[in-house]
Design a protein around this motif. Structure first.
Motif, PDB file in Angstrom:
ATOM      1  N   ALA A   1       0.831  -1.205   0.000  1.00 16.33           N
ATOM      2  CA  ALA A   1       0.000   0.000   0.000  1.00 16.33           C
ATOM      3  C   ALA A   1       0.864   1.254   0.000  1.00 16.33           C
ATOM      4  O   ALA A   1       2.012   1.239   0.452  1.00 16.33           O
ATOM      5  N   GLU A   2       0.295   2.330  -0.505  1.00 13.56           N
ATOM      6  CA  GLU A   2       0.962   3.628  -0.415  1.00 13.56           C
ATOM      7  C   GLU A   2       0.864   4.126   1.016  1.00 13.56           C
ATOM      8  O   GLU A   2      -0.076   3.788   1.750  1.00 13.56           O
ATOM      9  N   LEU A   3       1.804   4.963   1.409  1.00 14.39           N
ATOM     10  CA  LEU A   3       1.772   5.547   2.747  1.00 14.39           C
ATOM     11  C   LEU A   3       0.692   6.613   2.813  1.00 14.39           C
ATOM     12  O   LEU A   3       0.499   7.377   1.862  1.00 14.39           O
ATOM     13  N   SER A   4       0.007   6.673   3.933  1.00 14.58           N
ATOM     14  CA  SER A   4      -1.003   7.702   4.152  1.00 14.58           C
ATOM     15  C   SER A   4      -0.942   8.143   5.613  1.00 14.58           C
ATOM     16  O   SER A   4      -0.455   7.404   6.479  1.00 14.58           O
ATOM     17  N   LEU A   5      -1.434   9.334   5.873  1.00 14.32           N
ATOM     18  CA  LEU A   5      -1.418   9.883   7.226  1.00 14.32           C
ATOM     19  C   LEU A   5      -2.210   8.976   8.159  1.00 14.32           C
ATOM     20  O   LEU A   5      -3.296   8.501   7.806  1.00 14.32           O
ATOM     21  N   TRP A   6      -1.649   8.734   9.341  1.00 11.69           N
ATOM     22  CA  TRP A   6      -2.268   7.832  10.313  1.00 11.69           C
ATOM     23  C   TRP A   6      -1.960   8.332  11.705  1.00 11.69           C
ATOM     24  O   TRP A   6      -0.830   8.761  11.984  1.00 11.69           O
ATOM     25  N   THR A   7      -2.920   8.297  12.588  1.00 10.97           N
ATOM     26  CA  THR A   7      -2.690   8.641  13.992  1.00 10.97           C
ATOM     27  C   THR A   7      -2.641   7.353  14.796  1.00 10.97           C
ATOM     28  O   THR A   7      -3.379   6.405  14.524  1.00 10.97           O
ATOM     29  N   PHE A   8      -1.756   7.326  15.792  1.00  8.66           N
ATOM     30  CA  PHE A   8      -1.557   6.127  16.597  1.00  8.66           C
ATOM     31  C   PHE A   8      -1.000   6.535  17.958  1.00  8.66           C
ATOM     32  O   PHE A   8      -0.706   7.695  18.197  1.00  8.66           O
ATOM     33  N   ASP A   9      -0.863   5.576  18.846  1.00 13.46           N
ATOM     34  CA  ASP A   9      -0.319   5.837  20.178  1.00 13.46           C
ATOM     35  C   ASP A   9       1.075   5.246  20.311  1.00 13.46           C
ATOM     36  O   ASP A   9       1.312   4.104  19.899  1.00 13.46           O
ATOM     37  N   ARG A  10       1.959   6.038  20.881  1.00 19.49           N
ATOM     38  CA  ARG A  10       3.288   5.566  21.297  1.00 19.49           C
ATOM     39  C   ARG A  10       3.203   5.232  22.777  1.00 19.49           C
ATOM     40  O   ARG A  10       2.393   5.799  23.505  1.00 19.49           O
ATOM     41  N   ARG A  11       4.108   4.385  23.233  1.00 19.08           N
ATOM     42  CA  ARG A  11       4.141   4.088  24.664  1.00 19.08           C
ATOM     43  C   ARG A  11       4.575   5.333  25.428  1.00 19.08           C
ATOM     44  O   ARG A  11       5.263   6.212  24.898  1.00 19.08           O
ATOM     45  N   ASP A  12       4.200   5.388  26.676  1.00 24.13           N
ATOM     46  CA  ASP A  12       4.652   6.471  27.540  1.00 24.13           C
ATOM     47  C   ASP A  12       6.147   6.362  27.769  1.00 24.13           C
ATOM     48  O   ASP A  12       6.744   5.275  27.618  1.00 24.13           O
ATOM     49  N   VAL A  13       6.756   7.446  28.159  1.00 21.82           N
ATOM     50  CA  VAL A  13       8.186   7.466  28.474  1.00 21.82           C
ATOM     51  C   VAL A  13       8.394   6.693  29.772  1.00 21.82           C
ATOM     52  O   VAL A  13       7.861   7.067  30.818  1.00 21.82           O
ATOM     53  N   GLY A  14       9.152   5.603  29.679  1.00 24.64           N
ATOM     54  CA  GLY A  14       9.463   4.794  30.854  1.00 24.64           C
ATOM     55  C   GLY A  14      10.717   5.300  31.540  1.00 24.64           C
ATOM     56  O   GLY A  14      11.358   6.264  31.092  1.00 24.64           O
TER      57      GLY A  14
ATOM     58  N   ILE B   1       7.566  -2.780   3.491  1.00 20.43           N
ATOM     59  CA  ILE B   1       6.185  -2.452   3.143  1.00 20.43           C
ATOM     60  C   ILE B   1       5.646  -3.452   2.116  1.00 20.43           C
ATOM     61  O   ILE B   1       4.481  -3.842   2.171  1.00 20.43           O
ATOM     62  N   ASN B   2       6.501  -3.896   1.205  1.00 18.61           N
ATOM     63  CA  ASN B   2       6.086  -4.816   0.145  1.00 18.61           C
ATOM     64  C   ASN B   2       6.235  -6.287   0.521  1.00 18.61           C
ATOM     65  O   ASN B   2       6.119  -7.162  -0.346  1.00 18.61           O
ATOM     66  N   ASN B   3       6.520  -6.572   1.785  1.00 18.02           N
ATOM     67  CA  ASN B   3       6.667  -7.960   2.253  1.00 18.02           C
ATOM     68  C   ASN B   3       7.712  -8.743   1.469  1.00 18.02           C
ATOM     69  O   ASN B   3       7.569  -9.941   1.237  1.00 18.02           O
ATOM     70  N   GLU B   4       8.775  -8.081   1.045  1.00 18.69           N
ATOM     71  CA  GLU B   4       9.808  -8.752   0.259  1.00 18.69           C
ATOM     72  C   GLU B   4      10.699  -9.663   1.097  1.00 18.69           C
ATOM     73  O   GLU B   4      11.332 -10.571   0.556  1.00 18.69           O
ATOM     74  N   TRP B   5      10.785  -9.438   2.398  1.00  9.68           N
ATOM     75  CA  TRP B   5      11.656 -10.257   3.242  1.00  9.68           C
ATOM     76  C   TRP B   5      10.878 -11.248   4.093  1.00  9.68           C
ATOM     77  O   TRP B   5      11.287 -12.376   4.292  1.00  9.68           O
ATOM     78  N   PHE B   6       9.760 -10.808   4.629  1.00 10.18           N
ATOM     79  CA  PHE B   6       8.903 -11.628   5.480  1.00 10.18           C
ATOM     80  C   PHE B   6       7.584 -10.879   5.650  1.00 10.18           C
ATOM     81  O   PHE B   6       7.527  -9.677   5.386  1.00 10.18           O
ATOM     82  N   PRO B   7       6.533 -11.549   6.089  1.00  9.89           N
ATOM     83  CA  PRO B   7       5.253 -10.855   6.266  1.00  9.89           C
ATOM     84  C   PRO B   7       5.380  -9.725   7.296  1.00  9.89           C
ATOM     85  O   PRO B   7       5.914  -9.921   8.391  1.00  9.89           O
TER      86      PRO B   7
END
Length: 182
Positions: A14-27, A48-54
């Motif tokens: 897939a092409e890259l597209s804007l996405w929001t997500f959560d990072r872990r808190d600073v430990g 991204i193209n699964n050329e090495w592994f899924p």
């Protein structure tokens, strides 16, 4: 959790597209970096193209990360907010095996955790997301100091292509008078 935004592939090829997500808190041993530059490596495309592994999707690639420290954990000794820092291809390792003890975490006997497209089995088991984003949280031991007054855009690719070339030269003590091909 830390709200983050980045560019992700939602599925293989897939092409890259804007996405929001959560990072872990600073430990306690973590450094949070505001990402200023991230190099583009062919291995990002390969994963991204699964050329090495899924792959694990959604995938936020990027492992040539340079930015400014914005927060540190209570036990962090070598970084403070405002420092320039970088993160390369590794996010974590067991830190206990013979290879880790020798500073060769890439050969961790229990498995390294990549900066992206991996699960961090040493922390929370959640996916790791890379540097095509606005912020990253990294263990202090996998974070590098970047000297001030350098061209940060030029420094970012050194965290993969640069170290890939430099590391074997140093390991094999290549120096004046040696012949080599890169």
């Amino acid at each position: 959790m830390i709200a983050a935004k980045g560019y992700a592939a939602q599925s293989a090829n897939a092409e890259l597209s804007l996405w929001t997500f959560d990072r872990r808190d600073v430990g306690p041993h973590d450094v949070q970096i505001e990402i200023l530059y991230c190099g583009v490596c062919h291995s990002d495309v390969a994963q991204i193209n699964n050329e090495w592994f899924p792959g694990l999707f959604p995938m936020v690639p990027g492992h040539e990360i340079v930015g400014r420290v914005v927060a540190v954990g209570e036990h962090v000794k070598n970084f403070k907010p405002g420092d320039l820092a970088g993160v390369g291809t590794l996010a974590n390792s067991c830190k206990k095996c013979a290879h880790c003890d020798d500073g060769l975490e890439v050969y961790c006997e229990n498995g390294v955790i990549p900066t992206y497209n991996g699960l961090d089995k040493y922390r929370d088991g959640l996916p790791t997301y890379g540097g095509y984003s606005n912020t990253i949280v990294s263990d202090e031991s996998f974070t590098l100091h970047i000297p001030e007054k350098l061209n940060l855009a030029a420094i970012a690719p050194l965290l993969c292509a640069g170290i890939t070339t430099y590391s074997p030269l140093k390991h094999w003590k290549v120096g004046k008078g040696h012949k080599l091909a890169v």
